[in-house]
Design an enzyme around this catalytic site. Sequence first.
Site, PDB file in Angstrom:
ATOM      1  N   HIS A 193       0.834  -1.219   0.000  1.00 35.41           N
ATOM      2  CA  HIS A 193       0.000   0.000   0.000  1.00 35.41           C
ATOM      3  C   HIS A 193       0.865   1.265   0.000  1.00 35.41           C
ATOM      4  O   HIS A 193       0.436   2.319   0.465  1.00 35.41           O
ATOM      5  CB  HIS A 193      -0.946   0.038   1.203  1.00 35.41           C
ATOM      6  CG  HIS A 193      -1.843  -1.145   1.324  1.00 35.41           C
ATOM      7  ND1 HIS A 193      -3.094  -1.201   0.753  1.00 35.41           N
ATOM      8  CD2 HIS A 193      -1.656  -2.347   1.929  1.00 35.41           C
ATOM      9  CE1 HIS A 193      -3.645  -2.377   1.013  1.00 35.41           C
ATOM     10  NE2 HIS A 193      -2.788  -3.092   1.722  1.00 35.41           N
ATOM     11  N   SER A 323      14.660  18.362 -17.887  1.00 31.54           N
ATOM     12  CA  SER A 323      13.803  19.542 -17.806  1.00 31.54           C
ATOM     13  C   SER A 323      14.366  20.659 -18.660  1.00 31.54           C
ATOM     14  O   SER A 323      15.586  20.841 -18.738  1.00 31.54           O
ATOM     15  CB  SER A 323      13.681  20.015 -16.355  1.00 31.54           C
ATOM     16  OG  SER A 323      12.969  21.234 -16.282  1.00 31.54           O
ATOM     17  N   LYS A 329      18.132  18.372 -13.606  1.00 33.19           N
ATOM     18  CA  LYS A 329      17.087  17.379 -13.358  1.00 33.19           C
ATOM     19  C   LYS A 329      17.207  16.246 -14.383  1.00 33.19           C
ATOM     20  O   LYS A 329      17.382  16.481 -15.570  1.00 33.19           O
ATOM     21  CB  LYS A 329      15.707  18.025 -13.474  1.00 33.19           C
ATOM     22  CG  LYS A 329      14.556  17.146 -12.986  1.00 33.19           C
ATOM     23  CD  LYS A 329      13.264  17.962 -12.954  1.00 33.19           C
ATOM     24  CE  LYS A 329      12.132  17.197 -12.297  1.00 33.19           C
ATOM     25  NZ  LYS A 329      11.691  16.067 -13.122  1.00 33.19           N
ATOM     26  N   GLU A 336       9.308   5.523 -18.096  1.00 26.45           N
ATOM     27  CA  GLU A 336       8.115   6.253 -18.539  1.00 26.45           C
ATOM     28  C   GLU A 336       7.679   5.799 -19.928  1.00 26.45           C
ATOM     29  O   GLU A 336       6.478   5.684 -20.215  1.00 26.45           O
ATOM     30  CB  GLU A 336       8.396   7.751 -18.516  1.00 26.45           C
ATOM     31  CG  GLU A 336       8.514   8.321 -17.106  1.00 26.45           C
ATOM     32  CD  GLU A 336       8.968   9.770 -17.087  1.00 26.45           C
ATOM     33  OE1 GLU A 336       9.276  10.311 -18.173  1.00 26.45           O
ATOM     34  OE2 GLU A 336       9.010  10.351 -15.993  1.00 26.45           O
TER      35      GLU A 336
END
Length: 468
Positions: A193, A323, A329, A336
Amino acid sequence: MDTPPRSNVTEDRIEHDSLGEVRVPGNARWGAQTQRAVENFPISGQAMPSTVIRMLGWIKASAARVNGLRGDIPGFDAEIAAAVESAALEVAAGQWADQFPIDVYQTGSGTSTNMNVNEVIAHLAAQRCGRPVHPNDHVNAAQSSNDVMPTAIRLATALQLRDTVGPAIRELARVIDRRASEAAEIVKAGRTHLMDAAPLFVGDEMGAWAAQLDLAEAPLRAAVDALCRVPLGGSAVGTGLNVPPGWADAVIAHLSTLSGLTVTPAANRFALMAGAEAYAEASAALRGVAASLCKIANDLRWLSSGPFTGLAELRLPELQPGSSIMPGKVNPVIAEAAVQVAARVAGNDVTIGIAAASGNLQLNTYQPLVAATLDESSRLIANVANVLAERCVAGLEIDAERCRRYAEASPALVTGLSRSIGYEPAAAAVHGALHGGPDLRAALANLGLSDAEIAEALDPVRLARGDS
Protein backbone atom coordinates in the site's frame (compact mmCIF):
# COMPACT_ATOMS: atom_id res chain seq x y z
CA MET A 1 -1.51 8.11 -50.23
CA ASP A 2 1.93 8.34 -51.78
CA THR A 3 2.71 6.50 -54.99
CA PRO A 4 6.09 6.06 -56.70
CA PRO A 5 7.30 9.35 -58.22
CA ARG A 6 6.51 10.15 -61.84
CA SER A 7 7.73 13.05 -63.93
CA ASN A 8 4.53 13.65 -65.90
CA VAL A 9 1.19 12.06 -66.73
CA THR A 10 2.39 10.77 -70.12
CA GLU A 11 4.39 8.11 -68.26
CA ASP A 12 1.19 6.51 -67.01
CA ARG A 13 -0.09 3.29 -68.51
CA ILE A 14 -3.60 1.93 -68.83
CA GLU A 15 -4.51 -1.21 -66.90
CA HIS A 16 -7.91 -2.84 -66.68
CA ASP A 17 -9.92 -4.99 -64.32
CA SER A 18 -13.52 -6.20 -64.24
CA LEU A 19 -14.76 -2.62 -63.71
CA GLY A 20 -12.89 -1.17 -66.68
CA GLU A 21 -9.75 0.81 -67.40
CA VAL A 22 -7.55 2.51 -64.81
CA ARG A 23 -4.59 4.82 -65.24
CA VAL A 24 -1.57 3.50 -63.31
CA PRO A 25 1.83 5.17 -62.79
CA GLY A 26 4.19 3.88 -65.43
CA ASN A 27 6.87 2.81 -62.97
CA ALA A 28 4.49 0.94 -60.66
CA ARG A 29 4.53 -2.84 -60.58
CA TRP A 30 0.92 -3.02 -59.47
CA GLY A 31 -2.20 -3.00 -61.57
CA ALA A 32 -5.73 -1.69 -61.75
CA GLN A 33 -7.17 -3.06 -58.52
CA THR A 34 -4.28 -1.74 -56.46
CA GLN A 35 -4.61 1.68 -58.07
CA ARG A 36 -8.32 1.82 -57.30
CA ALA A 37 -7.59 1.00 -53.65
CA VAL A 38 -4.84 3.64 -53.45
CA GLU A 39 -7.36 6.23 -54.64
CA ASN A 40 -10.26 4.90 -52.54
CA PHE A 41 -8.52 4.76 -49.16
CA PRO A 42 -6.46 7.91 -48.49
CA ILE A 43 -7.19 7.47 -44.79
CA SER A 44 -4.24 6.98 -42.43
CA GLY A 45 -1.09 6.92 -44.53
CA GLN A 46 -0.29 3.62 -42.80
CA ALA A 47 0.29 0.68 -45.12
CA MET A 48 -0.20 -2.99 -44.35
CA PRO A 49 2.58 -4.24 -42.03
CA SER A 50 5.62 -5.60 -43.83
CA THR A 51 5.31 -8.77 -41.76
CA VAL A 52 1.99 -9.54 -43.46
CA ILE A 53 3.37 -8.75 -46.92
CA ARG A 54 6.25 -11.14 -46.25
CA MET A 55 3.84 -13.90 -45.27
CA LEU A 56 1.66 -13.25 -48.32
CA GLY A 57 4.79 -13.64 -50.46
CA TRP A 58 5.48 -17.01 -48.85
CA ILE A 59 1.88 -18.12 -49.35
CA LYS A 60 1.98 -17.17 -53.03
CA ALA A 61 5.34 -18.89 -53.49
CA SER A 62 4.06 -22.06 -51.83
CA ALA A 63 0.88 -22.01 -53.90
CA ALA A 64 2.85 -21.49 -57.13
CA ARG A 65 5.09 -24.46 -56.38
CA VAL A 66 2.14 -26.75 -55.62
CA ASN A 67 0.15 -25.51 -58.62
CA GLY A 68 3.14 -26.09 -60.88
CA LEU A 69 3.67 -29.61 -59.60
CA ARG A 70 0.01 -30.57 -59.85
CA GLY A 71 -0.48 -29.28 -63.38
CA ASP A 72 -4.27 -29.11 -63.06
CA ILE A 73 -4.68 -25.33 -63.52
CA PRO A 74 -5.18 -24.23 -67.15
CA GLY A 75 -2.20 -22.31 -68.50
CA PHE A 76 -0.16 -22.79 -65.34
CA ASP A 77 2.92 -24.47 -66.79
CA ALA A 78 6.35 -25.00 -65.24
CA GLU A 79 7.72 -21.72 -66.57
CA ILE A 80 4.93 -19.62 -65.09
CA ALA A 81 5.08 -21.56 -61.83
CA ALA A 82 8.81 -20.91 -61.49
CA ALA A 83 8.42 -17.23 -62.39
CA VAL A 84 5.60 -16.70 -59.89
CA GLU A 85 7.44 -18.54 -57.13
CA SER A 86 10.63 -16.55 -57.73
CA ALA A 87 8.80 -13.22 -57.77
CA ALA A 88 6.83 -14.14 -54.65
CA LEU A 89 10.01 -14.98 -52.77
CA GLU A 90 11.44 -11.60 -53.73
CA VAL A 91 8.32 -9.96 -52.32
CA ALA A 92 8.70 -11.98 -49.12
CA ALA A 93 12.31 -10.86 -48.85
CA GLY A 94 11.24 -7.20 -48.94
CA GLN A 95 12.82 -6.48 -52.31
CA TRP A 96 9.72 -4.65 -53.60
CA ALA A 97 8.61 -3.03 -50.35
CA ASP A 98 7.67 0.26 -52.04
CA GLN A 99 5.07 -1.49 -54.20
CA PHE A 100 2.53 -2.05 -51.41
CA PRO A 101 1.07 1.40 -50.76
CA ILE A 102 -2.57 0.60 -49.90
CA ASP A 103 -3.81 2.06 -46.65
CA VAL A 104 -4.43 -0.46 -43.89
CA TYR A 105 -7.93 1.00 -43.46
CA GLN A 106 -9.46 -0.66 -46.49
CA THR A 107 -11.94 -3.38 -47.35
CA GLY A 108 -12.38 -5.52 -44.26
CA SER A 109 -11.36 -8.80 -45.89
CA GLY A 110 -8.01 -7.37 -46.95
CA THR A 111 -8.86 -8.12 -50.60
CA SER A 112 -7.15 -4.92 -51.72
CA THR A 113 -3.84 -6.00 -50.19
CA ASN A 114 -4.20 -9.56 -51.47
CA MET A 115 -4.73 -8.22 -54.99
CA ASN A 116 -1.88 -5.75 -54.57
CA VAL A 117 0.43 -8.67 -53.87
CA ASN A 118 -1.09 -10.71 -56.70
CA GLU A 119 -0.62 -7.86 -59.19
CA VAL A 120 2.96 -7.10 -58.22
CA ILE A 121 3.95 -10.76 -58.41
CA ALA A 122 2.15 -11.17 -61.75
CA HIS A 123 3.93 -8.12 -63.16
CA LEU A 124 7.34 -9.38 -62.06
CA ALA A 125 6.64 -12.93 -63.23
CA ALA A 126 5.50 -11.69 -66.66
CA GLN A 127 8.78 -9.84 -67.08
CA ARG A 128 10.63 -13.08 -66.40
CA CYS A 129 8.46 -15.16 -68.73
CA GLY A 130 8.06 -12.66 -71.50
CA ARG A 131 4.34 -13.44 -71.60
CA PRO A 132 1.26 -12.50 -69.59
CA VAL A 133 0.83 -13.77 -66.05
CA HIS A 134 -2.61 -13.14 -64.57
CA PRO A 135 -2.92 -11.96 -60.94
CA ASN A 136 -6.12 -13.94 -60.37
CA ASP A 137 -5.86 -16.95 -62.68
CA HIS A 138 -2.20 -17.66 -61.90
CA VAL A 139 -0.94 -15.96 -58.74
CA ASN A 140 -4.22 -16.31 -56.83
CA ALA A 141 -5.10 -19.75 -58.25
CA ALA A 142 -7.06 -21.94 -55.78
CA GLN A 143 -7.11 -19.06 -53.29
CA SER A 144 -9.47 -16.43 -51.94
CA SER A 145 -8.70 -13.31 -49.96
CA ASN A 146 -11.03 -14.77 -47.34
CA ASP A 147 -8.73 -17.66 -46.51
CA VAL A 148 -5.38 -16.17 -47.60
CA MET A 149 -5.53 -12.99 -45.51
CA PRO A 150 -6.44 -14.67 -42.20
CA THR A 151 -3.68 -17.20 -42.86
CA ALA A 152 -1.14 -14.46 -43.54
CA ILE A 153 -2.14 -12.38 -40.50
CA ARG A 154 -2.16 -15.36 -38.16
CA LEU A 155 1.27 -16.57 -39.28
CA ALA A 156 2.80 -13.09 -39.40
CA THR A 157 1.69 -12.57 -35.79
CA ALA A 158 2.93 -16.01 -34.77
CA LEU A 159 6.38 -15.24 -36.17
CA GLN A 160 6.53 -11.92 -34.32
CA LEU A 161 5.51 -13.51 -31.03
CA ARG A 162 7.98 -16.36 -31.44
CA ASP A 163 10.97 -14.57 -32.92
CA THR A 164 10.71 -10.99 -31.64
CA VAL A 165 8.49 -10.56 -28.59
CA GLY A 166 9.37 -13.80 -26.82
CA PRO A 167 13.16 -13.35 -27.07
CA ALA A 168 12.91 -9.71 -25.95
CA ILE A 169 10.92 -10.64 -22.85
CA ARG A 170 13.25 -13.52 -22.00
CA GLU A 171 16.30 -11.28 -22.38
CA LEU A 172 14.81 -8.65 -20.08
CA ALA A 173 14.03 -11.36 -17.53
CA ARG A 174 17.62 -12.66 -17.85
CA VAL A 175 19.09 -9.20 -17.21
CA ILE A 176 16.80 -8.68 -14.22
CA ASP A 177 17.72 -12.12 -12.85
CA ARG A 178 21.40 -11.24 -13.11
CA ARG A 179 20.90 -7.99 -11.23
CA ALA A 180 18.79 -9.85 -8.65
CA SER A 181 21.62 -12.30 -8.03
CA GLU A 182 24.02 -9.40 -7.48
CA ALA A 183 21.62 -7.90 -4.92
CA ALA A 184 20.73 -11.16 -3.17
CA GLU A 185 22.06 -10.04 0.25
CA ILE A 186 21.08 -6.36 0.19
CA VAL A 187 18.32 -5.91 2.76
CA LYS A 188 15.64 -3.26 2.34
CA ALA A 189 12.27 -2.22 3.68
CA GLY A 190 9.27 -3.83 2.09
CA ARG A 191 6.27 -1.74 1.17
CA THR A 192 2.62 -2.65 0.76
CA HIS A 193 0.00 0.00 0.00
CA LEU A 194 3.12 2.20 -0.44
CA MET A 195 3.53 2.00 3.35
CA ASP A 196 6.33 0.44 5.40
CA ALA A 197 6.14 -3.34 5.54
CA ALA A 198 8.34 -6.24 6.60
CA PRO A 199 11.88 -6.27 5.19
CA LEU A 200 13.09 -8.33 2.25
CA PHE A 201 16.16 -8.51 0.05
CA VAL A 202 16.56 -6.39 -3.06
CA GLY A 203 17.26 -9.65 -4.88
CA ASP A 204 13.82 -10.95 -3.88
CA GLU A 205 12.16 -7.79 -5.13
CA MET A 206 13.95 -7.93 -8.49
CA GLY A 207 13.55 -11.68 -8.75
CA ALA A 208 9.81 -11.18 -8.56
CA TRP A 209 9.99 -8.94 -11.64
CA ALA A 210 11.77 -11.67 -13.61
CA ALA A 211 9.25 -14.26 -12.44
CA GLN A 212 6.37 -12.00 -13.49
CA LEU A 213 7.83 -11.81 -16.98
CA ASP A 214 8.24 -15.59 -17.11
CA LEU A 215 4.60 -16.04 -16.17
CA ALA A 216 3.46 -13.42 -18.68
CA GLU A 217 5.49 -14.95 -21.50
CA ALA A 218 3.90 -18.41 -21.23
CA PRO A 219 0.59 -17.36 -22.87
CA LEU A 220 2.57 -16.03 -25.84
CA ARG A 221 3.70 -19.57 -26.62
CA ALA A 222 0.13 -20.85 -26.41
CA ALA A 223 -0.98 -18.06 -28.73
CA VAL A 224 1.65 -19.05 -31.31
CA ASP A 225 0.29 -22.60 -31.36
CA ALA A 226 -3.26 -21.35 -31.90
CA LEU A 227 -2.23 -18.90 -34.63
CA CYS A 228 -0.42 -21.64 -36.56
CA ARG A 229 -3.74 -23.39 -37.26
CA VAL A 230 -4.85 -21.77 -40.52
CA PRO A 231 -7.95 -21.76 -42.77
CA LEU A 232 -6.03 -21.88 -46.04
CA GLY A 233 -8.02 -23.94 -48.54
CA GLY A 234 -11.36 -22.69 -47.27
CA SER A 235 -11.75 -20.46 -50.33
CA ALA A 236 -14.57 -17.90 -50.22
CA VAL A 237 -16.74 -19.15 -47.34
CA GLY A 238 -14.96 -22.20 -45.95
CA THR A 239 -16.29 -24.88 -48.29
CA GLY A 240 -13.11 -25.16 -50.36
CA LEU A 241 -14.82 -24.16 -53.59
CA ASN A 242 -12.36 -24.26 -56.54
CA VAL A 243 -9.63 -25.75 -54.34
CA PRO A 244 -8.32 -29.10 -55.68
CA PRO A 245 -8.24 -32.02 -53.20
CA GLY A 246 -5.01 -32.14 -51.24
CA TRP A 247 -3.96 -28.68 -52.43
CA ALA A 248 -4.19 -26.97 -49.03
CA ASP A 249 -2.22 -29.66 -47.22
CA ALA A 250 0.58 -29.47 -49.79
CA VAL A 251 0.74 -25.65 -49.68
CA ILE A 252 0.68 -25.61 -45.88
CA ALA A 253 3.52 -28.13 -45.74
CA HIS A 254 5.69 -25.94 -47.98
CA LEU A 255 4.64 -22.84 -46.06
CA SER A 256 5.88 -24.50 -42.88
CA THR A 257 9.26 -25.02 -44.52
CA LEU A 258 9.53 -21.40 -45.66
CA SER A 259 8.37 -19.85 -42.38
CA GLY A 260 9.93 -22.25 -39.90
CA LEU A 261 6.57 -22.46 -38.14
CA THR A 262 4.64 -25.66 -37.52
CA VAL A 263 1.62 -24.73 -39.62
CA THR A 264 -1.40 -27.04 -39.56
CA PRO A 265 -4.77 -26.99 -41.33
CA ALA A 266 -7.74 -25.79 -39.33
CA ALA A 267 -9.99 -28.50 -37.96
CA ASN A 268 -12.88 -26.27 -39.03
CA ARG A 269 -12.07 -23.67 -41.69
CA PHE A 270 -15.49 -22.06 -41.34
CA ALA A 271 -14.71 -21.19 -37.72
CA LEU A 272 -11.31 -19.66 -38.42
CA MET A 273 -12.60 -17.54 -41.31
CA ALA A 274 -15.71 -16.31 -39.51
CA GLY A 275 -14.20 -16.00 -36.04
CA ALA A 276 -11.16 -14.31 -34.57
CA GLU A 277 -10.54 -16.09 -31.28
CA ALA A 278 -6.84 -16.64 -31.94
CA TYR A 279 -6.39 -12.91 -32.56
CA ALA A 280 -8.05 -12.14 -29.24
CA GLU A 281 -5.89 -14.74 -27.49
CA ALA A 282 -2.71 -13.27 -28.95
CA SER A 283 -3.75 -9.75 -28.01
CA ALA A 284 -4.60 -10.84 -24.46
CA ALA A 285 -1.15 -12.41 -24.16
CA LEU A 286 0.45 -9.17 -25.33
CA ARG A 287 -1.68 -7.20 -22.88
CA GLY A 288 -0.51 -9.50 -20.07
CA VAL A 289 3.13 -8.85 -20.93
CA ALA A 290 2.37 -5.13 -21.10
CA ALA A 291 0.85 -5.26 -17.62
CA SER A 292 4.00 -6.86 -16.23
CA LEU A 293 6.21 -4.31 -17.97
CA CYS A 294 4.08 -1.49 -16.57
CA LYS A 295 4.37 -2.83 -13.02
CA ILE A 296 8.14 -3.21 -13.29
CA ALA A 297 8.55 0.22 -14.85
CA ASN A 298 6.46 1.88 -12.16
CA ASP A 299 8.47 0.11 -9.44
CA LEU A 300 11.65 1.46 -11.03
CA ARG A 301 10.16 4.94 -11.01
CA TRP A 302 9.18 4.76 -7.35
CA LEU A 303 12.42 3.22 -6.18
CA SER A 304 14.54 5.78 -8.05
CA SER A 305 12.43 8.78 -7.02
CA GLY A 306 14.30 11.68 -5.50
CA PRO A 307 17.21 12.05 -5.40
CA PHE A 308 16.67 13.85 -2.05
CA THR A 309 12.93 13.85 -1.46
CA GLY A 310 12.01 10.39 -2.71
CA LEU A 311 12.99 6.79 -2.00
CA ALA A 312 16.25 6.95 -3.99
CA GLU A 313 17.09 3.30 -3.34
CA LEU A 314 17.98 2.92 -6.99
CA ARG A 315 19.87 5.21 -9.34
CA LEU A 316 18.84 4.71 -12.95
CA PRO A 317 21.28 5.54 -15.76
CA GLU A 318 21.31 9.24 -16.59
CA LEU A 319 20.38 9.28 -20.26
CA GLN A 320 19.28 12.84 -21.00
CA PRO A 321 18.45 16.15 -19.32
CA GLY A 322 15.01 15.96 -17.77
CA SER A 323 13.80 19.54 -17.81
CA SER A 324 13.89 22.56 -20.06
CA ILE A 325 13.70 24.86 -17.01
CA MET A 326 15.21 22.99 -14.02
CA PRO A 327 18.97 22.54 -14.52
CA GLY A 328 20.40 19.19 -13.50
CA LYS A 329 17.09 17.38 -13.36
CA VAL A 330 17.17 13.82 -14.75
CA ASN A 331 14.04 11.73 -15.26
CA PRO A 332 13.33 7.96 -15.50
CA VAL A 333 12.69 8.27 -19.22
CA ILE A 334 12.92 4.59 -20.19
CA ALA A 335 10.52 3.53 -17.46
CA GLU A 336 8.12 6.25 -18.54
CA ALA A 337 8.28 5.03 -22.14
CA ALA A 338 7.48 1.51 -20.95
CA VAL A 339 4.41 2.72 -19.08
CA GLN A 340 3.20 4.52 -22.21
CA VAL A 341 3.71 1.39 -24.30
CA ALA A 342 1.69 -0.60 -21.80
CA ALA A 343 -1.16 1.90 -22.10
CA ARG A 344 -1.09 1.69 -25.89
CA VAL A 345 -1.08 -2.10 -25.90
CA ALA A 346 -4.00 -2.15 -23.47
CA GLY A 347 -5.91 0.15 -25.82
CA ASN A 348 -5.00 -2.03 -28.78
CA ASP A 349 -6.42 -5.01 -26.93
CA VAL A 350 -9.76 -3.22 -26.71
CA THR A 351 -9.60 -2.69 -30.48
CA ILE A 352 -8.89 -6.38 -31.07
CA GLY A 353 -11.73 -7.33 -28.76
CA ILE A 354 -14.17 -5.24 -30.78
CA ALA A 355 -12.82 -6.65 -34.03
CA ALA A 356 -13.01 -10.24 -32.82
CA ALA A 357 -16.60 -9.80 -31.63
CA SER A 358 -17.83 -8.10 -34.78
CA GLY A 359 -17.56 -10.72 -37.50
CA ASN A 360 -20.67 -11.35 -39.54
CA LEU A 361 -21.84 -14.73 -40.78
CA GLN A 362 -19.04 -16.41 -42.79
CA LEU A 363 -16.34 -13.74 -42.52
CA ASN A 364 -14.69 -11.41 -40.05
CA THR A 365 -14.26 -8.15 -41.94
CA TYR A 366 -11.74 -6.54 -39.59
CA GLN A 367 -8.69 -8.33 -40.95
CA PRO A 368 -6.55 -5.28 -41.89
CA LEU A 369 -7.25 -3.57 -38.58
CA VAL A 370 -6.33 -6.74 -36.70
CA ALA A 371 -3.11 -7.04 -38.70
CA ALA A 372 -2.03 -3.46 -37.99
CA THR A 373 -2.98 -3.58 -34.32
CA LEU A 374 -1.28 -6.88 -33.48
CA ASP A 375 1.78 -5.76 -35.42
CA GLU A 376 1.99 -2.51 -33.47
CA SER A 377 1.55 -4.17 -30.08
CA SER A 378 4.19 -6.78 -30.90
CA ARG A 379 6.71 -4.22 -32.11
CA LEU A 380 6.15 -1.88 -29.19
CA ILE A 381 6.54 -4.56 -26.54
CA ALA A 382 9.63 -6.10 -28.11
CA ASN A 383 11.31 -2.73 -28.61
CA VAL A 384 10.57 -1.34 -25.18
CA ALA A 385 11.62 -4.59 -23.47
CA ASN A 386 14.96 -4.42 -25.27
CA VAL A 387 15.45 -0.78 -24.32
CA LEU A 388 14.42 -1.42 -20.72
CA ALA A 389 16.98 -4.21 -20.45
CA GLU A 390 19.85 -2.44 -22.19
CA ARG A 391 19.43 1.18 -21.15
CA CYS A 392 17.83 0.92 -17.74
CA VAL A 393 18.08 -2.34 -15.78
CA ALA A 394 21.57 -3.32 -16.92
CA GLY A 395 23.07 -0.03 -15.73
CA LEU A 396 21.07 0.81 -12.62
CA GLU A 397 22.88 1.23 -9.29
CA ILE A 398 21.60 0.14 -5.89
CA ASP A 399 22.16 2.33 -2.82
CA ALA A 400 22.72 -0.55 -0.38
CA GLU A 401 23.39 1.75 2.57
CA ARG A 402 20.16 3.66 2.07
CA CYS A 403 18.22 0.44 1.62
CA ARG A 404 19.52 -0.93 4.92
CA ARG A 405 18.94 2.37 6.74
CA TYR A 406 15.29 2.39 5.64
CA ALA A 407 14.92 -1.25 6.65
CA GLU A 408 16.36 -0.66 10.13
CA ALA A 409 14.18 2.40 10.67
CA SER A 410 10.92 0.72 9.69
CA PRO A 411 8.46 0.12 12.52
CA ALA A 412 7.28 -2.92 10.56
CA LEU A 413 10.27 -4.77 12.05
CA VAL A 414 8.15 -5.45 15.12
CA THR A 415 6.19 -7.92 13.00
CA GLY A 416 8.78 -10.52 13.95
CA LEU A 417 7.72 -10.19 17.62
CA SER A 418 3.97 -10.40 17.18
CA ARG A 419 3.95 -14.18 17.71
CA SER A 420 5.88 -13.96 20.97
CA ILE A 421 4.48 -10.82 22.61
CA GLY A 422 1.11 -10.66 20.84
CA TYR A 423 -0.28 -8.49 18.06
CA GLU A 424 -1.79 -5.77 20.27
CA PRO A 425 1.27 -5.12 22.47
CA ALA A 426 3.42 -5.01 19.34
CA ALA A 427 0.98 -2.58 17.69
CA ALA A 428 0.93 -0.41 20.83
CA ALA A 429 4.73 -0.21 20.80
CA VAL A 430 4.68 0.92 17.17
CA HIS A 431 1.93 3.49 17.67
CA GLY A 432 3.65 4.89 20.73
CA ALA A 433 6.93 5.26 18.85
CA LEU A 434 5.18 7.02 15.98
CA HIS A 435 3.11 9.40 18.15
CA GLY A 436 5.45 10.85 20.75
CA GLY A 437 5.88 7.92 23.13
CA PRO A 438 9.07 5.99 23.82
CA ASP A 439 10.99 4.83 20.78
CA LEU A 440 10.43 1.30 19.58
CA ARG A 441 13.38 -0.24 21.40
CA ALA A 442 12.45 1.46 24.66
CA ALA A 443 8.85 0.34 24.30
CA LEU A 444 9.97 -3.24 23.77
CA ALA A 445 12.30 -3.00 26.79
CA ASN A 446 9.31 -1.88 28.83
CA LEU A 447 7.65 -5.14 27.81
CA GLY A 448 10.48 -7.06 29.44
CA LEU A 449 12.69 -7.88 26.47
CA SER A 450 16.44 -7.80 26.93
CA ASP A 451 18.73 -5.78 24.67
CA ALA A 452 19.91 -8.99 23.02
CA GLU A 453 16.36 -10.16 22.40
CA ILE A 454 15.42 -6.77 20.94
CA ALA A 455 18.48 -6.69 18.67
CA GLU A 456 17.72 -10.15 17.38
CA ALA A 457 14.01 -9.46 16.98
CA LEU A 458 14.58 -6.26 15.01
CA ASP A 459 17.37 -7.60 12.79
CA PRO A 460 16.10 -6.88 9.24
CA VAL A 461 18.35 -9.50 7.65
CA ARG A 462 16.91 -12.21 9.89
CA LEU A 463 13.38 -11.07 9.11
CA ALA A 464 14.10 -10.83 5.37
CA ARG A 465 15.10 -14.51 5.49
CA GLY A 466 11.71 -15.32 6.93
CA ASP A 467 13.01 -16.31 10.38
CA SER A 468 10.56 -15.85 13.22
